[in-house]
Design a protein around this motif. Structure first.
Motif, PDB file in Angstrom:
ATOM      1  N   TYR A  65      -1.893  -1.385  -2.026  1.00  0.00           N
ATOM      2  CA  TYR A  65      -3.228  -1.223  -1.994  1.00  0.00           C
ATOM      3  C   TYR A  65      -3.972  -1.723  -2.892  1.00  0.00           C
ATOM      4  O   TYR A  65      -3.675  -2.344  -4.108  1.00  0.00           O
ATOM      5  N   GLY A  66      -5.529  -1.588  -2.774  1.00  0.00           N
ATOM      6  CA  GLY A  66      -6.334  -2.338  -4.091  1.00  0.00           C
ATOM      7  C   GLY A  66      -7.698  -1.932  -3.627  1.00  0.00           C
ATOM      8  O   GLY A  66      -8.084  -1.222  -2.680  1.00  0.00           O
ATOM      9  N   ASN A  67      -8.703  -2.322  -4.467  1.00  0.00           N
ATOM     10  CA  ASN A  67      -8.382  -3.234  -5.649  1.00  0.00           C
ATOM     11  C   ASN A  67      -8.712  -2.580  -6.790  1.00  0.00           C
ATOM     12  O   ASN A  67      -8.764  -3.254  -8.009  1.00  0.00           O
ATOM     13  N   HIS A  68      -8.459  -1.191  -6.857  1.00  0.00           N
ATOM     14  CA  HIS A  68      -8.784  -0.331  -8.196  1.00  0.00           C
ATOM     15  C   HIS A  68      -8.294   1.049  -7.869  1.00  0.00           C
ATOM     16  O   HIS A  68      -7.489   1.111  -6.751  1.00  0.00           O
ATOM     17  N   ASP A  69      -7.905   2.024  -8.813  1.00  0.00           N
ATOM     18  CA  ASP A  69      -7.550   3.161  -8.470  1.00  0.00           C
ATOM     19  C   ASP A  69      -8.600   4.351  -8.669  1.00  0.00           C
ATOM     20  O   ASP A  69      -9.504   4.370  -9.409  1.00  0.00           O
ATOM     21  N   LYS A  70      -8.362   5.272  -7.834  1.00  0.00           N
ATOM     22  CA  LYS A  70      -9.359   6.388  -7.924  1.00  0.00           C
ATOM     23  C   LYS A  70      -8.828   7.308  -9.096  1.00  0.00           C
ATOM     24  O   LYS A  70      -7.751   7.467  -9.301  1.00  0.00           O
TER      25      LYS A  70
END
Length: 637
Positions: free
Chosen positions: A266-271
């Motif tokens: 997944y992308g493109n950041h993290d929750k």
């Protein structure tokens, strides 16, 4: 004759003419050339019917009236009026070409492939010099290199914008719309921000000596700007949406996608849930090395990387992509990513040497806001360049990126942050803060365009560190960048032996006009005139220890990890901190690891340990040492 040599001769000729108070062309056909920069603004204002205060104000917001030796800005702008010529400036190559950094910097996940993509260079804001050439009849090459003609080109553009608006007035306040149009902004909020800054400058006044020794003044002038003109420009209303930003910056909300795309990836950041989950300690300053539009394309690619904000060069416009609470993938070090907010500043030309005043001002306003909101001190221990972020483990150090580079003006930036660098100690207090004069400090860097070839001279906030108190002594060695033990070089990206404005190091020795500081386990010598005295706390190995390890991330001990979460190795870097040496402490860092390897944020966990670390200024980049390995004392003890 090679192109770099020809360019050097051309720029030298222009500089020589300016030093003599001359220019390479008359201000207008049949007119005698102005003999000072101030006269050049006055002559261009009269010729094109632009209020002189408006012309000076716009130019100040673009370049602070500097000529930058005819070099382009990082966004292809030339001269005091920042006339853009992407064809001439974009010679290809970026700082990403010389690094293998994984922006996530998390060894618990597969490495992201470097894929900066193709530049979108079609924006009219990147080619304003063509319009100026048509309006003045002056060749683009002359507009790039001759300050007088560059100022004429900018005045012609302003007058053309005024005519297009159908406004016939000599009152400076009635040029608000033309100023807003000059910004190149496509949205109302950004055009307003730029124009407001110009007219604030006009009302407050400013005076300075330019980078080529010209005294220019804009006397304080009370002007009531006709802000109603903004509605007639036909600009779009930017979607401020969920943007977290001061109201007067008009930030646009262009979200980065959080998407799952198969095989558990997944992308493109993290929750995340910062600052409740983790304190935000850092603001990281980047240079995009891509055009603004290209950068937006990248951050909207779910398979690529992310950052919180992008800033456009010409007008300082800001777009936000990732919420503060979430973790963006930008700094190449997962520990730093999890505790930082990333700001990308537009710039794509590998040989670009300067940044616009409009972008500096917007960035500083944003950083002041962020620092106030999250309690982040305004110092160089918390406001880091990407080039100050450490590699995570020995194998990643060499590939770390080096933006925003040695031409970012940290001294001016911190003045705009209302936190200027000042001496806080004496020659006896034990700390040295790097503080050269940006305009006159011109290190002889190489490789800006061609490997081994000298870069064009330009001001810099960087000083080089030598093995002895002599201009002829070799540079220090960085064993990560030069594993063969050879000295550092003057190649533009080689920061083996460089201190940067605002960085503070522990004093090792004084000898005449030179001082030595502790740097990467060595003594590094610099001129005392390039530094200020400071006081604070230092870390030194505990008594009986020959040396202590240095780390690139502050991860917890293995026992801190709960079942189901693999412990992350506490791996020292290839450096050590030898006995008898001292390093300035920036902050106390808790041991934390943010476990986020799944799309479902319910599975994300912050692991905290008993270990504590100290962030130190170890070299050009910061590093971490275990509190249990060192003694902490005042710098003068």
């Amino acid at each position: 004759m090679s192109r770099p040599t020809s360019r050097t001769i051309l720029i030298a000729a222009v500089a020589a003419g300016l030093a003599a108070g001359m220019t390479t062309a008359a201000a207008s056909p049949g007119a005698a050339p102005p003999t000072t920069r101030q006269e050049a603004y006055a002559a261009a204002a009269e010729e094109f019917g632009v209020p002189e205060s408006v012309l000076l104000g716009v130019s100040y917001l673009e370049s602070r009236w500097d000529v930058n030796a005819g070099l382009p800005s990082t966004s292809a702008g030339y001269g005091p009026m920042h006339l853009t010529d992407i064809v001439a400036a974009n010679t290809g190559g970026t700082h990403h070409d010389e690094g293998t950094e994984d922006p996530r910097g998390d060894t618990a996940r597969p490495m992201l492939p470097p894929d900066p993509g193709e530049d979108d260079l079609s924006a009219p804001t990147l080619r304003t010099i063509d319009v100026a050439a048509d309006l003045t009849g002056v060749d683009a090459a002359v507009l790039r290199t001759d300050p007088v003609q560059n100022i004429r080109g900018g005045a012609a553009l302003l007058a053309d914008h005024q005519r297009a608006l159908g406004v016939d007035s000599a009152a400076p306040g009635d040029w608000y719309g033309a100023v807003a149009r000059y910004s190149g902004a496509s949205d109302t909020a950004s055009a307003r921000t730029f124009a407001d800054e110009v007219f604030r400058t006009i009302n407050e006044g400013v005076s300075r000596v330019t980078d080529d020794g010209q005294r220019v003044q804009l006397p304080p002038t009370a002007v009531n700007a006709n802000t109603r003109q903004l509605s007639g420009l036909g600009l779009r209303q930017a979607d401020t949406g969920e943007a977290e930003c001061p109201a007067d910056l008009g930030c646009e909300w262009i979200p980065a996608p959080y998407e799952e795309f198969g095989d558990g990836d997944y992308g493109n950041h993290d929750k995340a849930n910062r600052p409740q989950s983790q304190k935000i300690d850092y603001i990281i300053i980047h240079d995009t090395e891509g055009s603004y539009q290209t950068t937006l394309n990248l951050v909207q690619d779910p398979t690529y990387v992310s950052w919180q904000y992008t800033l456009r060069s010409a007008d300082g416009h800001i777009a936000q992509h990732v919420k503060h609470k979430d973790v963006a993938w930008h700094a190449g070090n997962w520990y730093v990513n999890a505790k930082s907010i990333g700001l990308e500043h537009e710039g794509f030309a590998a040989n670009g040497a300067w940044y616009t005043e409009a972008m500096y001002r917007s960035s500083a306003k944003l950083v002041r806001y962020l620092a106030g909101r999250y309690g982040i001190p305004l110092d160089r221990q918390h406001i880091l360049g990407h080039d100050n972020v450490p590699g995570t483990i020995p194998s990643t150090v060499r590939g770390m990126h080096w933006d925003p580079g040695p031409y970012w003006d940290w001294a001016h930036y911190f003045e705009l942050l209302h936190a200027p660098f000042r001496s806080t100690g004496t020659s006896r207090t034990g700390l040295v803060t790097i503080k050269p004069d940006y305009a006159t400090n011109m290190p002889a860097f190489t490789g800006c365009k061609t490997a081994g070839q000298p870069c064009e001279p330009h001001g810099s906030g960087t000083v080089v560190l030598r093995t002895a108190p002599s201009d002829d002594a070799p540079l220090l060695t960085d064993i990560a960048l030069h594993p063969d033990g050879s000295p550092g070089t003057m190649h533009i990206s080689d920061h083996s032996a460089r201190g940067e404005t605002g960085q503070t190091f522990a004093l090792a020795e004084r000898r005449g006009a030179w001082v030595a500081v502790w740097y990467l386990g060595q003594k590094g010598w610099l001129k005392a005139s390039d530094a200020a005295w400071s006081v604070g706390f230092v870390a030194t190995p505990k008594k009986g220890r020959d040396s202590v390890p240095v780390y690139g991330r502050a991860y917890p001990e293995a026992a801190a990890y709960p079942d189901g979460i693999p412990p992350q190795a506490v791996t020292p870097l290839q450096y050590t901190l030898p006995a008898g040496q001292k390093y300035a402490i920036g902050l106390v860092s808790p041991s934390e690891y943010y476990r986020a390897v799944t799309y479902d944020s319910a599975n994300h966990t912050v692991v905290r340990g008993e270990m504590k670390y100290l962030q130190i200024q170890f070299g050009h980049r910061v590093a971490f040492v275990n509190v249990d390995d060192v003694d902490v004392r005042l710098s003068f003890m």
